[in-house]
Design an enzyme around this catalytic site. Structure first.
Site, PDB file in Angstrom:
ATOM      1  N   GLU A  50      19.987  10.349 -28.741  1.00  0.00           N
ATOM      2  CA  GLU A  50      20.668  11.619 -29.090  1.00  0.00           C
ATOM      3  C   GLU A  50      19.507  12.539 -29.702  1.00  0.00           C
ATOM      4  O   GLU A  50      19.257  13.774 -29.497  1.00  0.00           O
ATOM      5  CB  GLU A  50      21.525  11.516 -30.190  1.00  0.00           C
ATOM      6  CG  GLU A  50      22.778  10.697 -29.782  1.00  0.00           C
ATOM      7  CD  GLU A  50      23.592  11.333 -28.819  1.00  0.00           C
ATOM      8  OE1 GLU A  50      23.418  12.713 -28.679  1.00  0.00           O
ATOM      9  OE2 GLU A  50      24.223  10.876 -28.089  1.00  0.00           O
ATOM     10  N   ASN A  54      18.100  16.036 -28.347  1.00  0.00           N
ATOM     11  CA  ASN A  54      18.047  17.262 -29.139  1.00  0.00           C
ATOM     12  C   ASN A  54      16.673  18.089 -29.412  1.00  0.00           C
ATOM     13  O   ASN A  54      16.638  19.201 -29.179  1.00  0.00           O
ATOM     14  CB  ASN A  54      18.585  16.987 -30.448  1.00  0.00           C
ATOM     15  CG  ASN A  54      20.046  16.752 -30.735  1.00  0.00           C
ATOM     16  OD1 ASN A  54      20.764  17.356 -29.736  1.00  0.00           O
ATOM     17  ND2 ASN A  54      20.633  16.547 -31.954  1.00  0.00           N
ATOM     18  N   ARG A 109      27.226  20.912 -23.921  1.00  0.00           N
ATOM     19  CA  ARG A 109      27.102  20.184 -24.790  1.00  0.00           C
ATOM     20  C   ARG A 109      28.328  19.960 -25.755  1.00  0.00           C
ATOM     21  O   ARG A 109      29.073  20.798 -25.797  1.00  0.00           O
ATOM     22  CB  ARG A 109      25.868  20.549 -25.896  1.00  0.00           C
ATOM     23  CG  ARG A 109      24.545  20.830 -25.211  1.00  0.00           C
ATOM     24  CD  ARG A 109      24.079  19.891 -24.392  1.00  0.00           C
ATOM     25  NE  ARG A 109      23.840  18.502 -24.580  1.00  0.00           N
ATOM     26  CZ  ARG A 109      23.362  17.665 -24.070  1.00  0.00           C
ATOM     27  NH1 ARG A 109      23.313  17.928 -22.890  1.00  0.00           N
ATOM     28  NH2 ARG A 109      23.362  16.508 -24.493  1.00  0.00           N
TER      29      ARG A 109
HETATM   30  N1  LIG Z   1      15.617  19.243 -32.883  1.00  0.00           N
HETATM   31  C1  LIG Z   1      16.445  20.068 -32.932  1.00  0.00           C
HETATM   32  N2  LIG Z   1      16.076  21.539 -32.979  1.00  0.00           N
HETATM   33  C2  LIG Z   1      16.587  22.631 -33.107  1.00  0.00           C
HETATM   34  N3  LIG Z   1      18.028  22.607 -33.406  1.00  0.00           N
HETATM   35  C3  LIG Z   1      18.449  21.567 -33.182  1.00  0.00           C
HETATM   36  C4  LIG Z   1      17.790  20.182 -33.170  1.00  0.00           C
HETATM   37  N4  LIG Z   1      18.718  19.187 -33.112  1.00  0.00           N
HETATM   38  C5  LIG Z   1      20.002  19.697 -33.201  1.00  0.00           C
HETATM   39  N5  LIG Z   1      19.947  20.952 -33.492  1.00  0.00           N
HETATM   40  C6  LIG Z   1      21.213  22.081 -33.800  1.00  0.00           C
HETATM   41  O1  LIG Z   1      22.336  21.349 -34.180  1.00  0.00           O
HETATM   42  C7  LIG Z   1      23.455  21.275 -33.218  1.00  0.00           C
HETATM   43  C8  LIG Z   1      24.058  20.060 -33.109  1.00  0.00           C
HETATM   44  O2  LIG Z   1      23.340  19.143 -32.624  1.00  0.00           O
HETATM   45  P1  LIG Z   1      24.226  17.827 -32.150  1.00  0.00           P
HETATM   46  O3  LIG Z   1      23.186  16.899 -31.699  1.00  0.00           O
HETATM   47  O4  LIG Z   1      25.207  17.385 -33.048  1.00  0.00           O
HETATM   48  O5  LIG Z   1      25.021  18.821 -30.882  1.00  0.00           O
HETATM   49  P2  LIG Z   1      24.528  19.195 -29.524  1.00  0.00           P
HETATM   50  O6  LIG Z   1      23.282  18.683 -29.188  1.00  0.00           O
HETATM   51  O7  LIG Z   1      24.814  20.754 -29.476  1.00  0.00           O
HETATM   52  O8  LIG Z   1      25.448  18.454 -28.589  1.00  0.00           O
HETATM   53  P3  LIG Z   1      25.737  17.039 -27.971  1.00  0.00           P
HETATM   54  O9  LIG Z   1      24.737  16.352 -28.885  1.00  0.00           O
HETATM   55  O10 LIG Z   1      27.106  16.562 -28.310  1.00  0.00           O
HETATM   56  O11 LIG Z   1      25.178  17.211 -26.382  1.00  0.00           O
HETATM   57  C9  LIG Z   1      22.764  21.757 -31.889  1.00  0.00           C
HETATM   58  O12 LIG Z   1      23.634  22.292 -31.063  1.00  0.00           O
HETATM   59  C10 LIG Z   1      21.638  22.650 -32.252  1.00  0.00           C
HETATM   60  O13 LIG Z   1      21.889  23.988 -32.672  1.00  0.00           O
HETATM   61 MG   LIG Z   2      22.651  16.740 -29.264  1.00  0.00          MG
END
Ligand SMILES: Nc1ncnc2c1ncn2[C@@H]1O[C@H](COP(=O)(O)OP(=O)(O)OP(=O)(O)O)[C@@H](O)[C@H]1O
Ligand SMILES: [Mg+2]
Lengths: 150, 116
Positions: A50, A54, A109
């Site tokens: 995860e 990200n 996502r």
């Molecule tokens: N390393 C990162 N750098 C910049 N923004 C981030 C990062 N990690 C998360 N985010 C932001 O936080 C939001 C939520 O992250 P999360 O992992 O919960 O969901 P997602 O990645 O959008 O979807 P999924 O993990 O279910 O595929 C993301 O959509 C993004 O905007």
């Molecule tokens: Mg994610």
């Protein structure tokens, strides 16, 4: 964690999607001597996946020039995993942590990454700065009862 | 780290069997293969068998939800079967179980879809 009684490992790799599998297996291999059951090991692999995904998708917006860093520590009480990128950072952390919140719905996502990390680990902390990057620190306790006695 | 996607059509049901690891890297392949099959054939329902899926993260949830929307938009249904305990918790956390039916085995799932 107490210095001297702690073991650690560091990884630094290109923000390429084919490295996601490598990253979670490398962490699992490093932790393989610990008393973790199969489900707990799968949980650790899932949270590594995860946070690394990200960093690649959101942090670097799929620019493969970026680098992802993982530091893993353990002692007899707990495993600590820190996953960092030098990407775009997160504007609103409280919003980002909400289940189903995503800034990339067009990429299919689901917005569940942080919710999964929170549920599968005992601690999940986000440190971030716009334009500087994001650092995710997660802890899984090994001996839950002994922790209470400390 | 790879994913094998095996697809078989029984009547208007597309059975998709996954073998390996479903993450961001491998989800792209699954998305395009399933999308193609659903668009180019008369498939009405999808049965997704996760019996040999050893790893999945939120990327898997996204691609499954995407195909669920695609198939239900055509009046069909999706059933997921043979989910391991850790992947089961991902489904639970995401609330996917509220919309997607789950069965223990392929036989049970096919039965629900009207195949003996
Ligand atoms: N390393 C990162 N750098 C910049 N923004 C981030 C990062 N990690 C998360 N985010 C932001 O936080 C939001 C939520 O992250 P999360 O992992 O919960 O969901 P997602 O990645 O959008 O979807 P999924 O993990 O279910 O595929 C993301 O959509 C993004 O905007
Ligand atoms: Mg994610």
């Amino acid at each position: 964690m107490e210095k001297g009684k702690m073991n650690f490992m560091e990884l630094n790799f290109a923000a390429r999607s084919e490295n996601e599998g490598f990253a979670r297996i490398a962490v699992a291999a490093f932790l393989s001597r610990l008393p973790l059951n199969l489900d707990e090991m799968e949980e650790i692999k899932t949270v590594v996946s995860e946070a690394v995904t990200n960093a690649i998708i959101h942090g670097y917006e799929e620019d493969e020039q970026g680098a992802v860093m993982i530091s893993t520590f353990y002692d007899q009480y707990a495993v600590e995993i820190v996953i960092e990128d030098h990407g775009i950072g997160i504007a609103d952390v409280e919003e980002a942590r909400q289940p189903l919140f995503t800034t990339k719905p067009e990429l299919e996502r689901s917005g569940m990454g942080f919710t999964i990390m929170e549920n599968f680990m005992d601690v999940m902390e986000i440190t971030t700065e716009i334009g500087r990057g994001t650092r995710i620190r997660m802890v899984k306790n090994l001996v839950k009862n002994e922790m209470l006695c400390n | 780290m790879s994913l094998r996607v095996d697809m078989e059509a029984i009547g208007d049901i597309l059975i998709v069997r996954l073998d390996g690891e479903l993450d961001h890297h491998t989800s792209e392949v699954l998305r395009s293969q399933m999308e193609g099959q659903i668009n180019d054939t008369d498939v009405r329902h999808v049965l997704l068998s996760l019996k040999n899926l050893h790893f999945m993260d939120s990327s898997g949830l996204g691609v499954i939800l995407g195909r669920y929307k695609q198939i239900t938009a055509r009046g069909g249904d999706m059933i997921v079967c043979s989910i391991n305990p850790v992947i089961y918790r991902l489904f639970e956390l995401s609330g996917l179980f509220k919309i997607i039916k789950v069965k223990d085995s392929e036989e049970e799932a096919l039965h629900i879809l009207g195949v003996a």
